[in-house]
Enzyme design. Structure first.
Site, PDB file in Angstrom:
ATOM      1  N   ARG A 170       0.836  -1.197   0.000  1.00  0.00           N
ATOM      2  CA  ARG A 170       0.000   0.000   0.000  1.00  0.00           C
ATOM      3  C   ARG A 170       0.874   1.251   0.000  1.00  0.00           C
ATOM      4  NH1 ARG A 170      -3.641  -1.573   5.132  1.00  0.00           N
ATOM      5  NH2 ARG A 170      -1.641  -2.538   5.688  1.00  0.00           N
ATOM      6  N   VAL A 186      -1.167 -12.682  10.199  1.00  0.00           N
ATOM      7  CA  VAL A 186      -0.477 -11.637   9.438  1.00  0.00           C
ATOM      8  C   VAL A 186      -0.909 -10.265   9.951  1.00  0.00           C
ATOM      9  CG1 VAL A 186      -0.167 -10.621   7.152  1.00  0.00           C
ATOM     10  CG2 VAL A 186      -0.249 -13.109   7.420  1.00  0.00           C
ATOM     11  N   ASP A 234      -2.658  -6.984  15.305  1.00  0.00           N
ATOM     12  CA  ASP A 234      -2.035  -5.659  15.409  1.00  0.00           C
ATOM     13  C   ASP A 234      -2.099  -5.111  16.828  1.00  0.00           C
ATOM     14  OD1 ASP A 234      -0.938  -4.949  12.915  1.00  0.00           O
ATOM     15  OD2 ASP A 234      -2.914  -4.508  12.093  1.00  0.00           O
ATOM     16  N   HIS A 249      -0.858   1.478  16.309  1.00  0.00           N
ATOM     17  CA  HIS A 249      -1.060   0.252  17.111  1.00  0.00           C
ATOM     18  C   HIS A 249       0.031   0.139  18.183  1.00  0.00           C
ATOM     19  CE1 HIS A 249      -4.230  -1.087  14.428  1.00  0.00           C
ATOM     20  NE2 HIS A 249      -3.431  -0.937  13.388  1.00  0.00           N
ATOM     21  N   ASP A 289     -20.619 -12.269  20.446  1.00  0.00           N
ATOM     22  CA  ASP A 289     -20.335 -10.901  20.881  1.00  0.00           C
ATOM     23  C   ASP A 289     -21.018 -10.674  22.221  1.00  0.00           C
ATOM     24  OD1 ASP A 289     -19.280  -8.238  19.107  1.00  0.00           O
ATOM     25  OD2 ASP A 289     -20.441  -7.778  20.908  1.00  0.00           O
ATOM     26  N   TYR A 325      -1.261   4.465  10.710  1.00  0.00           N
ATOM     27  CA  TYR A 325      -1.601   3.495  11.749  1.00  0.00           C
ATOM     28  C   TYR A 325      -0.405   3.340  12.673  1.00  0.00           C
ATOM     29  CZ  TYR A 325      -5.708   2.004   9.060  1.00  0.00           C
ATOM     30  OH  TYR A 325      -6.912   1.969   8.408  1.00  0.00           O
ATOM     31  N   GLU A 379      -6.104   4.643  13.733  1.00  0.00           N
ATOM     32  CA  GLU A 379      -7.016   3.704  14.389  1.00  0.00           C
ATOM     33  C   GLU A 379      -7.706   4.256  15.629  1.00  0.00           C
ATOM     34  OE1 GLU A 379      -2.992   2.754  16.338  1.00  0.00           O
ATOM     35  OE2 GLU A 379      -3.730   3.314  14.335  1.00  0.00           O
ATOM     36  N   VAL A 397     -11.842  -9.199  17.682  1.00  0.00           N
ATOM     37  CA  VAL A 397     -12.188  -8.383  18.844  1.00  0.00           C
ATOM     38  C   VAL A 397     -11.334  -7.123  18.847  1.00  0.00           C
ATOM     39  CG1 VAL A 397     -12.279  -8.326  21.358  1.00  0.00           C
ATOM     40  CG2 VAL A 397     -12.823 -10.434  20.137  1.00  0.00           C
ATOM     41  N   ASN A 429      -0.486  -7.286   8.696  1.00  0.00           N
ATOM     42  CA  ASN A 429      -0.939  -6.276   7.725  1.00  0.00           C
ATOM     43  C   ASN A 429      -1.694  -6.960   6.596  1.00  0.00           C
ATOM     44  OD1 ASN A 429       1.542  -7.422   6.848  1.00  0.00           O
ATOM     45  ND2 ASN A 429       1.915  -5.701   5.474  1.00  0.00           N
ATOM     46  N   LYS A 486       1.409   1.876   7.361  1.00  0.00           N
ATOM     47  CA  LYS A 486       1.753   1.074   8.535  1.00  0.00           C
ATOM     48  C   LYS A 486       2.615   1.861   9.512  1.00  0.00           C
ATOM     49  CE  LYS A 486       0.678  -2.290   9.548  1.00  0.00           C
ATOM     50  NZ  LYS A 486      -0.534  -2.553  10.362  1.00  0.00           N
TER      51      LYS A 486
END
Length: 372
Positions: free
Chosen positions: A15, A298, A270, A96, A198, A94, A118, A239, A300, A75
């Site tokens: 990306r 993974v 992440d 994280h 949930d 992002y 995020e 989640v 990403n 990222k």
């Protein structure tokens, strides 16, 4: 303002922070853009495409970081990129931070202004800059899980939707938010047997109205998680607690008790992952096997479909990039409390409470840091 776009360097990350169309919008508003050479190749755009949109081309990431007032990425910055951040420089990407103390500390030391996609919020309480990638990752989780169930991948040798006369695979989705919703939609489309767990009854009602009898909605407790995970062929962990580490809903004992060849896809990796046995993987080596269960973790996932992901992300991020550029970061953050919620690190201060608690660091609210 001079906006810089470095080439992404995370493993198999294709990306790019801005499309040529987004660059054109910034140029139209009187700004300058510098982009690292070949940064857009993953989405099918050459340096010439960016030049025609009005950007200048830099030969290296170092040139971009040295010149730009604001860095726009996808990222989280890797260690070599964090070392290039300058005091007072804006980083919009992002982050994280919760499971990544090294990044947190180095961003604090950089004296930069670090705004995380995020944790930017909306007036409705959503996460508008996380949503498009959650949609992509939710859909990809089923593609990846279905592939991992193949015998050649170490899986049970099941076709997700079965065929007439042969039962479909059981897919369990933990969390019914954006990722879970899109995972369920893909699994239903492939005619799997789908269960979504949930703890928010409004989410369960929404999913029930959306999908009807195509899925089973289950209130999430320790008992129901264990019951459905142990009987699942594919479990998708989706989640999210914004800004915080993900709770470990599936214990190592549960994983050990699953049937051999079952598959876990941890979309929450992440933020630390929601399976005790999860550890981050890459597109180069996406899976590992523990206790005869395939783990796909993974970090990403949307990077594997960069054209879809980059355009979806830019649709959401461009208005905020324009606001930061047009007003300057201080006025933009002052004017918009939802953008201000995205401020994670400000000039040496950690402004995200959840991360401060997890990592045992000092916390300063965004309002205090900005003097509001």
């Amino acid at each position: 303002m001079l906006i810089g776009i470095p080439k992404e360097i995370k493993n198999n990350e294709f990306r790019v922070g801005l499309t040529p169309g987004s660059v054109g919008e910034l140029i139209h508003h009187g700004h300058q853009v510098i982009i690292e050479t070949n940064a857009g190749l993953g989405i099918g755009h050459s340096d010439l495409d960016y030049q025609q949109a009005g950007a200048s081309i830099a030969g290296s990431a170092a040139e971009v970081f040295a010149q730009a007032d604001m860095i726009v990425k996808v990222k989280e910055p890797q260690a070599v990129e964090r070392a290039m951040l300058r005091p007072g420089q804006v980083l919009f990407t992002y982050l994280h931070l919760a499971p990544d103390p090294a990044q947190t500390n180095e961003l604090i030391e950089s004296d930069a202004i670090c705004i995380a996609y995020e944790t930017v919020t909306s007036a409705r309480g959503g996460l508008p800059l996380l949503t498009p990638m959650s949609q992509v990752a939710g859909r990809m989780s089923i593609q990846a899980g279905a592939h991992c169930l193949e015998q050649s991948q170490g899986g049970k040798g099941l076709l997700l939707g079965g065929v007439p006369g042969v039962a479909a695979a059981k897919v369990v989705v933990l969390g019914g938010g954006v990722v879970g919703h899109h995972a369920a939609a893909m699994a239903v489309g492939l005619e799997a047997e789908v269960f979504v767990l949930d703890r928010d009854t409004e989410v369960l009602k929404y999913l029930w109205r959306q999908f009807g009898a195509s899925i089973q909605t289950i209130y999430s407790t320790r008992e129901t998680v264990e019951e459905h995970v142990l009987s699942a062929d594919l479990v998708v962990g989706s989640v999210l607690i914004p800004g915080a580490a993900t709770p470990k809903l599936v214990t190592a004992d549960m994983v050990a008790a699953m049937e051999p060849g079952s598959v876990l896809v941890d979309v929450a990796i992440d933020q630390g992952g929601c399976f005790e046995t999860s550890r981050p993987t890459t597109h180069a080596e996406p899976t590992y096997i523990q206790d005869n269960v395939i783990h796909y973790c993974v970090a990403n996932m949307p990077g594997a479909v960069p054209k879809t992901s980059t355009y979806a992300l830019n649709n959401a991020t461009l208005p905020y990039v324009l606001a930061l550029a047009n007003k300057g970061y201080l006025q933009a953050l002052t004017d918009d409390p939802h953008l201000r919620n995205g401020l994670n690190v400000y000039r040496g201060k950690l402004t995200l409470d959840q991360v401060a608690q997890i990592q045992g660091l000092a916390y300063t609210s965004a309002d205090q840091a900005l003097g509001l």
